[in-house]
Enzyme design. Sequence first.
Site, PDB file in Angstrom:
ATOM      1  N   SER A 132      53.248  47.872  37.242  1.00 20.83           N
ATOM      2  CA  SER A 132      52.825  46.947  36.184  1.00 20.83           C
ATOM      3  C   SER A 132      52.195  47.728  35.049  1.00 20.83           C
ATOM      4  CB  SER A 132      51.807  45.945  36.732  1.00 20.83           C
ATOM      5  OG  SER A 132      51.220  45.192  35.685  1.00 20.83           O
ATOM      6  N   TYR A 146      43.749  44.056  41.072  1.00 19.43           N
ATOM      7  CA  TYR A 146      45.186  44.167  40.813  1.00 19.43           C
ATOM      8  C   TYR A 146      45.499  45.466  40.079  1.00 19.43           C
ATOM      9  CZ  TYR A 146      49.857  42.971  39.093  1.00 19.43           C
ATOM     10  OH  TYR A 146      51.204  42.977  38.817  1.00 19.43           O
TER      11      TYR A 146
END
Length: 237
Positions: A132, A146
Site C-alpha cells: 500500500s 495498518y
Amino acid sequence: MTDFHEKKVMVLGGSRGIGAAIVRRFAKDGAKVTFTYAGSKDAADALAAETGAEAVKSDAGDRSQTIATVKAAGALDVLVVNAGTLVLGDPLETDPDAVDRMIDINVRAPYHASVEAARQMPEGGRIIIIGSVNGDRMPFAGGAAYALTKSAVQGMARGLARDFGPRNITVNVIQPGPIDTDMNPADGPMKDTMHGFMALKRHGRPEEISGLAAYLAGPEGGFITGAMHTIDGGMGA
C-alpha cells in the site's frame, strides 16, 4: 497482453477486488492459475467458473494453512500475495487481537508464503506482494497499525530479493493508493478526503493494478527486484 502459457501462478487472496482482477489477467494471458479465498466462497466459485482458475480455501491468518497451501501448489512460476486486511481506529482503543491478526495476514503470510514458494520455484520465478502507499505515507489519523504492516513488507521484499537473487527470482511490492473495490468503493464516505491528497482525483481500477502485476511477472520485468512500485494517482507525490 503478456504470454503466460505453461506458467503456474498462485494468487493468495484472489476472490474479490484487486485479487480477482489479477486472477482474471493471468488467466486471460494463458496461465494456469490457482487462487485462495477465506470467507467469500460464492465469489470464489463464480470467479473460478468464469476464468477456469482453481479456488482453494485457505486462511492467510493461519501460518500452517498458508505454508501448506503454497507447498501443495508445487513449483510456481509466479506467486502474488494479495491477501490483506485493514484495521483503522484510535490506537488507544483498537482491539489488540484485531491488530495482531492484521499483522498475521499482512506481514507473516507474505513472508512465509514467499519463503515456501521459493523452495520449489524455478530459476527466474517472480514473487509479488500487494502492499500500500500507506507503507510510505499515512496522511490521516487512525492508520498506525495498518501502515506498520505495509512498511514491514518493504523491508521483507528488499531482504528476500537479496536472498533469492542468485536464482534470478525477483521480489517486488506493488503499492496501490485508493482502488475501487468493496473495501474502498469509489463512492464511499472517504472518497473526498482521499481524493484531496491525490494528483488524479479518482480511485484507481483493479485492472490497473493487475496490469502492473503482469508487467512485473513478464519478461520485461526480469531486471526489477527489491523495489516498491507505487500506483496511487499521486497520493504520495
